[in-house]
Scaffold this motif. Structure first.
Motif, PDB file in Angstrom:
ATOM      1  N   LEU A  23       0.823  -1.211   0.000  1.00 29.86           N
ATOM      2  CA  LEU A  23       0.000   0.000   0.000  1.00 29.86           C
ATOM      3  C   LEU A  23       0.856   1.260   0.000  1.00 29.86           C
ATOM      4  O   LEU A  23       0.536   2.236  -0.678  1.00 29.86           O
ATOM      5  CB  LEU A  23      -0.959  -0.006   1.194  1.00 29.86           C
ATOM      6  N   GLU A  24       1.956   1.235   0.757  1.00 28.15           N
ATOM      7  CA  GLU A  24       2.852   2.391   0.779  1.00 28.15           C
ATOM      8  C   GLU A  24       3.536   2.615  -0.565  1.00 28.15           C
ATOM      9  O   GLU A  24       3.940   3.729  -0.876  1.00 28.15           O
ATOM     10  CB  GLU A  24       3.921   2.208   1.867  1.00 28.15           C
ATOM     11  N   ASN A  25       3.650   1.568  -1.365  1.00 27.81           N
ATOM     12  CA  ASN A  25       4.306   1.675  -2.667  1.00 27.81           C
ATOM     13  C   ASN A  25       3.307   1.826  -3.814  1.00 27.81           C
ATOM     14  O   ASN A  25       3.639   1.568  -4.971  1.00 27.81           O
ATOM     15  CB  ASN A  25       5.215   0.470  -2.898  1.00 27.81           C
ATOM     16  N   GLY A  26       2.066   2.227  -3.481  1.00 26.87           N
ATOM     17  CA  GLY A  26       1.102   2.599  -4.510  1.00 26.87           C
ATOM     18  C   GLY A  26       0.152   1.526  -4.986  1.00 26.87           C
ATOM     19  O   GLY A  26      -0.607   1.752  -5.921  1.00 26.87           O
ATOM     20  N   SER A  27       0.149   0.362  -4.376  1.00 26.30           N
ATOM     21  CA  SER A  27      -0.775  -0.691  -4.801  1.00 26.30           C
ATOM     22  C   SER A  27      -2.205  -0.316  -4.427  1.00 26.30           C
ATOM     23  O   SER A  27      -2.460   0.252  -3.362  1.00 26.30           O
ATOM     24  CB  SER A  27      -0.407  -2.015  -4.139  1.00 26.30           C
ATOM     25  N   ASN A  28      -3.150  -0.632  -5.293  1.00 27.43           N
ATOM     26  CA  ASN A  28      -4.567  -0.410  -5.006  1.00 27.43           C
ATOM     27  C   ASN A  28      -5.192  -1.627  -4.334  1.00 27.43           C
ATOM     28  O   ASN A  28      -6.322  -1.563  -3.876  1.00 27.43           O
ATOM     29  CB  ASN A  28      -5.332  -0.110  -6.297  1.00 27.43           C
ATOM     30  N   LEU A  29      -4.451  -2.730  -4.293  1.00 25.71           N
ATOM     31  CA  LEU A  29      -4.954  -3.974  -3.725  1.00 25.71           C
ATOM     32  C   LEU A  29      -4.526  -4.097  -2.266  1.00 25.71           C
ATOM     33  O   LEU A  29      -3.345  -4.026  -1.942  1.00 25.71           O
ATOM     34  CB  LEU A  29      -4.395  -5.168  -4.513  1.00 25.71           C
ATOM     35  N   ASP A  30      -5.497  -4.263  -1.382  1.00 32.21           N
ATOM     36  CA  ASP A  30      -5.206  -4.490   0.036  1.00 32.21           C
ATOM     37  C   ASP A  30      -5.322  -5.991   0.280  1.00 32.21           C
ATOM     38  O   ASP A  30      -6.417  -6.534   0.391  1.00 32.21           O
ATOM     39  CB  ASP A  30      -6.179  -3.712   0.910  1.00 32.21           C
ATOM     40  N   ILE A  31      -4.189  -6.681   0.329  1.00 28.98           N
ATOM     41  CA  ILE A  31      -4.206  -8.144   0.438  1.00 28.98           C
ATOM     42  C   ILE A  31      -4.697  -8.631   1.795  1.00 28.98           C
ATOM     43  O   ILE A  31      -4.958  -9.818   1.970  1.00 28.98           O
ATOM     44  CB  ILE A  31      -2.816  -8.756   0.125  1.00 28.98           C
ATOM     45  N   ARG A  32      -4.874  -7.714   2.761  1.00 33.26           N
ATOM     46  CA  ARG A  32      -5.426  -8.111   4.054  1.00 33.26           C
ATOM     47  C   ARG A  32      -6.892  -8.495   3.934  1.00 33.26           C
ATOM     48  O   ARG A  32      -7.440  -9.126   4.839  1.00 33.26           O
ATOM     49  CB  ARG A  32      -5.259  -6.992   5.071  1.00 33.26           C
ATOM     50  N   THR A  33      -7.542  -8.118   2.833  1.00 32.29           N
ATOM     51  CA  THR A  33      -8.961  -8.430   2.648  1.00 32.29           C
ATOM     52  C   THR A  33      -9.172  -9.728   1.886  1.00 32.29           C
ATOM     53  O   THR A  33     -10.306 -10.124   1.652  1.00 32.29           O
ATOM     54  CB  THR A  33      -9.671  -7.290   1.888  1.00 32.29           C
ATOM     55  N   ILE A  34      -8.087 -10.405   1.520  1.00 34.46           N
ATOM     56  CA  ILE A  34      -8.163 -11.638   0.739  1.00 34.46           C
ATOM     57  C   ILE A  34      -7.697 -12.806   1.608  1.00 34.46           C
ATOM     58  O   ILE A  34      -6.636 -12.724   2.229  1.00 34.46           O
ATOM     59  CB  ILE A  34      -7.248 -11.536  -0.514  1.00 34.46           C
ATOM     60  N   PRO A  35      -8.471 -13.915   1.669  1.00 29.78           N
ATOM     61  CA  PRO A  35      -7.994 -15.075   2.413  1.00 29.78           C
ATOM     62  C   PRO A  35      -6.639 -15.533   1.860  1.00 29.78           C
ATOM     63  O   PRO A  35      -6.423 -15.553   0.661  1.00 29.78           O
ATOM     64  CB  PRO A  35      -9.060 -16.137   2.163  1.00 29.78           C
ATOM     65  N   ALA A  36      -5.732 -15.883   2.760  1.00 33.45           N
ATOM     66  CA  ALA A  36      -4.380 -16.219   2.326  1.00 33.45           C
ATOM     67  C   ALA A  36      -3.821 -17.421   3.079  1.00 33.45           C
ATOM     68  O   ALA A  36      -4.173 -17.669   4.228  1.00 33.45           O
ATOM     69  CB  ALA A  36      -3.463 -15.029   2.536  1.00 33.45           C
ATOM     70  N   ILE A  37      -2.944 -18.125   2.388  1.00 37.29           N
ATOM     71  CA  ILE A  37      -2.177 -19.216   2.986  1.00 37.29           C
ATOM     72  C   ILE A  37      -0.724 -18.896   2.734  1.00 37.29           C
ATOM     73  O   ILE A  37      -0.331 -18.573   1.612  1.00 37.29           O
ATOM     74  CB  ILE A  37      -2.531 -20.570   2.343  1.00 37.29           C
ATOM     75  N   ILE A  38       0.091 -18.979   3.766  1.00 40.54           N
ATOM     76  CA  ILE A  38       1.522 -18.755   3.617  1.00 40.54           C
ATOM     77  C   ILE A  38       2.214 -20.100   3.702  1.00 40.54           C
ATOM     78  O   ILE A  38       2.097 -20.819   4.705  1.00 40.54           O
ATOM     79  CB  ILE A  38       2.067 -17.797   4.683  1.00 40.54           C
TER      80      ILE A  38
END
Length: 41
Positions: A23-38
């Motif tokens: 987000l600080e580098n200009g992305s419009n996508l907030d990946i915190r709103t997407i289910p994720a697996i690491i």
């Protein structure tokens, strides 16, 4: 004295740090709103 094991799970922190960095580098996508697996090898 018995053996002590400490486990620290930082996967959630890694995802949050990555989201803020994006987000600080200009992305419009907030990946915190997407289910994720690491996956760690």
């Amino acid at each position: 004295m018995g053996r002590e094991i400490l486990h620290v799970d930082v996967n959630n922190a890694f995802l949050s740090w990555s989201a803020v960095n994006m987000l600080e580098n200009g992305s419009n996508l907030d990946i915190r709103t997407i289910p994720a697996i690491i996956r760690w090898r």
